[in-house]
Write a protein that holds these residues in place. Sequence first.
Motif, PDB file in Angstrom:
ATOM      1  N   VAL A 184       0.844  -1.204   0.000  1.00 41.19           N
ATOM      2  CA  VAL A 184       0.000   0.000   0.000  1.00 41.19           C
ATOM      3  C   VAL A 184       0.875   1.248   0.000  1.00 41.19           C
ATOM      4  CG1 VAL A 184      -1.728   1.317   1.290  1.00 41.19           C
ATOM      5  CG2 VAL A 184      -1.917  -1.168   1.142  1.00 41.19           C
ATOM      6  N   LYS A 185       1.908   1.259   0.844  1.00 40.44           N
ATOM      7  CA  LYS A 185       2.810   2.409   0.898  1.00 40.44           C
ATOM      8  C   LYS A 185       3.525   2.605  -0.432  1.00 40.44           C
ATOM      9  CE  LYS A 185       3.683   2.131   5.879  1.00 40.44           C
ATOM     10  NZ  LYS A 185       4.673   1.815   6.927  1.00 40.44           N
ATOM     11  N   ASN A 186       3.938   1.496  -1.070  1.00 45.54           N
ATOM     12  CA  ASN A 186       4.620   1.600  -2.363  1.00 45.54           C
ATOM     13  C   ASN A 186       3.688   2.142  -3.441  1.00 45.54           C
ATOM     14  OD1 ASN A 186       7.010   0.635  -1.328  1.00 45.54           O
ATOM     15  ND2 ASN A 186       6.698  -1.472  -2.004  1.00 45.54           N
ATOM     16  N   VAL A 187       2.432   1.719  -3.417  1.00 39.78           N
ATOM     17  CA  VAL A 187       1.450   2.215  -4.388  1.00 39.78           C
ATOM     18  C   VAL A 187       1.284   3.723  -4.234  1.00 39.78           C
ATOM     19  CG1 VAL A 187      -1.005   2.206  -5.018  1.00 39.78           C
ATOM     20  CG2 VAL A 187       0.188   0.045  -4.654  1.00 39.78           C
ATOM     21  N   MET A 188       1.118   4.172  -2.982  1.00 37.02           N
ATOM     22  CA  MET A 188       0.930   5.598  -2.744  1.00 37.02           C
ATOM     23  C   MET A 188       2.183   6.385  -3.111  1.00 37.02           C
ATOM     24  SD  MET A 188      -2.128   6.196  -1.863  1.00 37.02           S
ATOM     25  CE  MET A 188      -1.759   7.923  -1.608  1.00 37.02           C
ATOM     26  N   HIS A 189       3.345   5.856  -2.743  1.00 38.27           N
ATOM     27  CA  HIS A 189       4.592   6.562  -3.069  1.00 38.27           C
ATOM     28  C   HIS A 189       4.771   6.658  -4.581  1.00 38.27           C
ATOM     29  CE1 HIS A 189       8.719   7.938  -2.734  1.00 38.27           C
ATOM     30  NE2 HIS A 189       9.073   7.005  -3.590  1.00 38.27           N
ATOM     31  N   GLY A 190       4.458   5.563  -5.286  1.00 40.72           N
ATOM     32  CA  GLY A 190       4.629   5.549  -6.734  1.00 40.72           C
ATOM     33  C   GLY A 190       3.756   6.567  -7.443  1.00 40.72           C
ATOM     34  N   LEU A 191       2.486   6.642  -7.062  1.00 34.58           N
ATOM     35  CA  LEU A 191       1.588   7.559  -7.779  1.00 34.58           C
ATOM     36  C   LEU A 191       1.832   9.009  -7.385  1.00 34.58           C
ATOM     37  CD1 LEU A 191      -1.278   8.767  -6.270  1.00 34.58           C
ATOM     38  CD2 LEU A 191      -1.601   6.327  -5.982  1.00 34.58           C
ATOM     39  N   THR A 192       2.157   9.274  -6.096  1.00 37.77           N
ATOM     40  CA  THR A 192       2.418  10.662  -5.709  1.00 37.77           C
ATOM     41  C   THR A 192       3.709  11.179  -6.352  1.00 37.77           C
ATOM     42  OG1 THR A 192       3.447   9.869  -3.655  1.00 37.77           O
ATOM     43  CG2 THR A 192       1.154  10.584  -3.525  1.00 37.77           C
ATOM     44  N   THR A 193       4.706  10.291  -6.477  1.00 36.36           N
ATOM     45  CA  THR A 193       5.957  10.695  -7.124  1.00 36.36           C
ATOM     46  C   THR A 193       5.757  10.919  -8.616  1.00 36.36           C
ATOM     47  OG1 THR A 193       7.254   9.445  -5.491  1.00 36.36           O
ATOM     48  CG2 THR A 193       8.351  10.026  -7.561  1.00 36.36           C
ATOM     49  N   ARG A 194       5.067   9.994  -9.268  1.00 34.35           N
ATOM     50  CA  ARG A 194       4.879  10.070 -10.720  1.00 34.35           C
ATOM     51  C   ARG A 194       4.059  11.290 -11.124  1.00 34.35           C
ATOM     52  NH1 ARG A 194       2.042   5.865 -11.281  1.00 34.35           N
ATOM     53  NH2 ARG A 194       0.069   6.652 -12.070  1.00 34.35           N
ATOM     54  N   LEU A 195       3.052  11.613 -10.323  1.00 34.65           N
ATOM     55  CA  LEU A 195       2.136  12.704 -10.677  1.00 34.65           C
ATOM     56  C   LEU A 195       2.464  14.004  -9.942  1.00 34.65           C
ATOM     57  CD1 LEU A 195      -1.166  10.609 -10.672  1.00 34.65           C
ATOM     58  CD2 LEU A 195       0.248  11.243 -12.637  1.00 34.65           C
ATOM     59  N   HIS A 196       3.587  14.006  -9.213  1.00 36.18           N
ATOM     60  CA  HIS A 196       4.045  15.210  -8.492  1.00 36.18           C
ATOM     61  C   HIS A 196       2.981  15.699  -7.516  1.00 36.18           C
ATOM     62  CE1 HIS A 196       7.341  15.230 -11.346  1.00 36.18           C
ATOM     63  NE2 HIS A 196       6.487  15.252 -12.335  1.00 36.18           N
ATOM     64  N   LEU A 197       2.405  14.767  -6.752  1.00 39.55           N
ATOM     65  CA  LEU A 197       1.412  15.096  -5.736  1.00 39.55           C
ATOM     66  C   LEU A 197       2.095  15.149  -4.378  1.00 39.55           C
ATOM     67  CD1 LEU A 197      -1.304  12.642  -7.078  1.00 39.55           C
ATOM     68  CD2 LEU A 197      -1.196  15.106  -7.476  1.00 39.55           C
ATOM     69  N   ARG A 198       1.589  15.988  -3.483  1.00 36.54           N
ATOM     70  CA  ARG A 198       2.319  16.260  -2.254  1.00 36.54           C
ATOM     71  C   ARG A 198       2.033  15.264  -1.142  1.00 36.54           C
ATOM     72  NH1 ARG A 198       0.545  21.213  -4.130  1.00 36.54           N
ATOM     73  NH2 ARG A 198       2.211  22.428  -5.093  1.00 36.54           N
ATOM     74  N   ASN A 199       0.819  14.722  -1.102  1.00 38.31           N
ATOM     75  CA  ASN A 199       0.479  13.801  -0.017  1.00 38.31           C
ATOM     76  C   ASN A 199      -0.805  13.061  -0.391  1.00 38.31           C
ATOM     77  OD1 ASN A 199      -1.655  15.655   0.458  1.00 38.31           O
ATOM     78  ND2 ASN A 199      -0.361  16.822   1.867  1.00 38.31           N
TER      79      ASN A 199
END
Length: 213
Positions: A184-199
């Motif tokens: 779950v943490k990897n999924v969230m980290h991956g999408l926030t990093t890829r889409l330049h989202l803050r949290n």
Amino acid sequence: MVVHVRTRVPVVVHASDPLSHAGAVSQLRAQPEVELVDDASAPPAGTVAVLLAEKLDDTALARLRRLVRNDGARAVLVTELIREAELLQVIECGVGTIVWRREATANRLLKAILAASRGDGDLPSDLLGRLITQIGSMQRSAAGPSDVPASGLTAREVDVLRLVAEGLGTGEIAGKLSYSERTVKNVMHGLTTRLHLRNRAHAVAFALREGYI
């Protein structure tokens, strides 16, 4: 035998008046999970900034942006009221943890601080409902809606974000989807990093705006 030492969360308190500042500091000083740091010094890595603001005027919003974008802090906003026009600004500023001032007991503040330190969102349920309604209205009024969003999310990312939007934590999401917490943490980290989202809250706002959830 290996002894695991629990790391205390560095916390800096900002308030619009000395009385509010003193009250918050007094509440947090008794919490063993918290290490209060001076707001006059450079914040250490992983600092959570607690900002108490009766209303979100331009000064408070500017301070939020500075704390999150310039100082790199994870912010907890404690406020009396957020107007519709300010709500999305706060989320897009990078604030994923909000506490109503009337509910800001020592335990509630600690819960919000720990959530912010993990990178989790913690929004009051009524505020999350307003966010969903506001973004839904933006979608309906947008010209030329597209069936395929420009930035894609995988089915796994959408599943996780739906549960984040319902207010579930990492462990609860992992249980619902039969994933490990690390996944779950990897999924969230991956999408926030890829889409330049803050949290997480910003990710939910993006997913709602693009019509995924």
